[in-house]
Design a protein around this motif. Structure first.
Motif, PDB file in Angstrom:
ATOM      1  N   LEU A   9     -17.738 -30.327  14.331  1.00 58.36           N
ATOM      2  CA  LEU A   9     -18.568 -30.411  13.024  1.00 58.36           C
ATOM      3  C   LEU A   9     -17.916 -31.312  11.923  1.00 58.36           C
ATOM      4  O   LEU A   9     -16.982 -31.320  11.783  1.00 58.36           O
ATOM      5  CB  LEU A   9     -18.498 -28.920  12.243  1.00 58.36           C
ATOM      6  N   MET A  10     -18.762 -32.299  11.491  1.00 59.13           N
ATOM      7  CA  MET A  10     -18.323 -33.201  10.382  1.00 59.13           C
ATOM      8  C   MET A  10     -18.730 -32.702   9.080  1.00 59.13           C
ATOM      9  O   MET A  10     -19.796 -32.289   8.711  1.00 59.13           O
ATOM     10  CB  MET A  10     -18.991 -34.552  10.737  1.00 59.13           C
ATOM     11  N   GLY A  12     -18.271 -33.251   5.102  1.00 59.32           N
ATOM     12  CA  GLY A  12     -18.500 -34.088   3.979  1.00 59.32           C
ATOM     13  C   GLY A  12     -19.451 -34.430   3.426  1.00 59.32           C
ATOM     14  O   GLY A  12     -20.490 -34.395   3.814  1.00 59.32           O
ATOM     15  N   LEU A  13     -19.388 -35.077   2.132  1.00 54.61           N
ATOM     16  CA  LEU A  13     -20.624 -35.582   1.449  1.00 54.61           C
ATOM     17  C   LEU A  13     -21.099 -36.977   1.943  1.00 54.61           C
ATOM     18  O   LEU A  13     -20.374 -37.613   2.589  1.00 54.61           O
ATOM     19  CB  LEU A  13     -20.132 -35.783   0.012  1.00 54.61           C
ATOM     20  N   PRO A  14     -22.351 -37.274   1.496  1.00 49.13           N
ATOM     21  CA  PRO A  14     -22.819 -38.566   1.860  1.00 49.13           C
ATOM     22  C   PRO A  14     -21.739 -39.795   1.293  1.00 49.13           C
ATOM     23  O   PRO A  14     -21.396 -39.482   0.324  1.00 49.13           O
ATOM     24  CB  PRO A  14     -24.057 -38.604   1.197  1.00 49.13           C
ATOM     25  N   CYS A  15     -21.529 -40.627   1.977  1.00 51.83           N
ATOM     26  CA  CYS A  15     -20.714 -41.890   1.780  1.00 51.83           C
ATOM     27  C   CYS A  15     -19.199 -41.414   1.869  1.00 51.83           C
ATOM     28  O   CYS A  15     -18.388 -42.188   1.264  1.00 51.83           O
ATOM     29  CB  CYS A  15     -21.006 -42.347   0.264  1.00 51.83           C
ATOM     30  N   SER A  16     -18.844 -40.159   2.248  1.00 54.58           N
ATOM     31  CA  SER A  16     -17.346 -40.013   2.564  1.00 54.58           C
ATOM     32  C   SER A  16     -16.712 -40.794   3.780  1.00 54.58           C
ATOM     33  O   SER A  16     -15.480 -40.869   3.947  1.00 54.58           O
ATOM     34  CB  SER A  16     -17.268 -38.638   2.586  1.00 54.58           C
ATOM     35  N   GLY A  17     -17.533 -41.153   4.859  1.00 55.98           N
ATOM     36  CA  GLY A  17     -17.286 -41.757   6.049  1.00 55.98           C
ATOM     37  C   GLY A  17     -17.485 -41.024   7.099  1.00 55.98           C
ATOM     38  O   GLY A  17     -16.774 -41.271   8.199  1.00 55.98           O
ATOM     39  N   PHE A 108     -13.046 -32.781   8.707  1.00 54.91           N
ATOM     40  CA  PHE A 108     -13.231 -33.096   7.046  1.00 54.91           C
ATOM     41  C   PHE A 108     -13.005 -34.368   6.690  1.00 54.91           C
ATOM     42  O   PHE A 108     -11.881 -34.795   6.734  1.00 54.91           O
ATOM     43  CB  PHE A 108     -12.515 -31.983   6.416  1.00 54.91           C
ATOM     44  N   VAL A 109     -13.917 -35.137   6.052  1.00 54.05           N
ATOM     45  CA  VAL A 109     -13.705 -36.302   5.732  1.00 54.05           C
ATOM     46  C   VAL A 109     -13.890 -36.213   4.083  1.00 54.05           C
ATOM     47  O   VAL A 109     -14.916 -35.971   3.649  1.00 54.05           O
ATOM     48  CB  VAL A 109     -14.708 -37.230   6.397  1.00 54.05           C
ATOM     49  N   ILE A 161      -8.835 -38.780   5.115  1.00 49.18           N
ATOM     50  CA  ILE A 161      -9.176 -39.403   3.612  1.00 49.18           C
ATOM     51  C   ILE A 161      -9.413 -40.872   3.714  1.00 49.18           C
ATOM     52  O   ILE A 161      -8.560 -41.473   4.297  1.00 49.18           O
ATOM     53  CB  ILE A 161      -8.153 -39.142   2.798  1.00 49.18           C
ATOM     54  N   LEU A 162     -10.861 -41.443   3.460  1.00 47.43           N
ATOM     55  CA  LEU A 162     -11.113 -42.730   3.549  1.00 47.43           C
ATOM     56  C   LEU A 162     -11.492 -43.326   2.287  1.00 47.43           C
ATOM     57  O   LEU A 162     -11.827 -42.769   1.360  1.00 47.43           O
ATOM     58  CB  LEU A 162     -12.340 -42.907   4.573  1.00 47.43           C
TER      59      LEU A 162
END
Length: 162
Positions: A9-10, A12-17, A108-109, A161-162
């Motif tokens: 399961l990915m 994170g919010l949009p643009c998080s990577g 979690f990204v 963390i990107l």
């Protein structure tokens, strides 16, 4: 002997990577990656401001879950690149994975709001194929709705963390 099948399961919010990491995991695990925006933009274009957007998006996620279920039953790993912004969504999929007899790993990204907004400007200016246009105001609203993984979730969560 093949290891147990896994649902990834990915989170994170949009643009998080998320999709960037999901594409890497797709190759690492020889998994099927299911990214709703790729399907949504192809079927309906950039409709985020249209009244039907949420219903359409939920329908696509439901269909992709049906595909994911069958693929998991066949013994192939699946990556759901849905975002899973709230814990109840993550808990539901973890329970369904357990019912199917497969592992579940959360990826979690994370990126701070300032970084997300900066990336959003670039994304919206270029709009690569399969990437949805998102107004800045929507991303700010979604940032307030997002529930980061809770302490109890961390035992089966990989954080980026990107």
């Amino acid at each position: 002997m093949k290891s147990i099948t896994t649902l990834h399961l990915m989170i994170g919010l949009p643009c998080s990577g998320k999709t960037t990491i999901a594409k890497q995991l797709e190759h690492t695990y020889s998994a099927l990656r299911l990214t709703p925006d790729e399907w949504h933009t192809r079927l309906f274009g950039h409709d985020v401001n249209e009244q039907e957007h949420v219903v359409r998006h939920n329908t696509i996620e439901s269909l992709l879950w049906d595909v994911a279920t069958r693929v998991l039953e066949l013994g192939v790993d699946v990556i759901l690149d849905f975002g899973f912004w709230v814990r109840s969504q993550r808990d539901e999929k973890r329970m369904k994975a357990a019912e199917l007899g497969v592992n579940c790993i959360i990826h979690f990204v994370y990126a701070p709001e300032k970084v997300l907004l900066s990336r959003l400007q670039i994304r919206n200016a270029t709009l690569p194929k399969g990437v949805a246009y998102i107004p800045e105001s929507k991303l700010k609203d979604w940032y307030l709705l997002f529930e980061q993984p809770h302490t109890e979730e961390l035992e089966y969560t990989k954080t980026y963390i990107l």
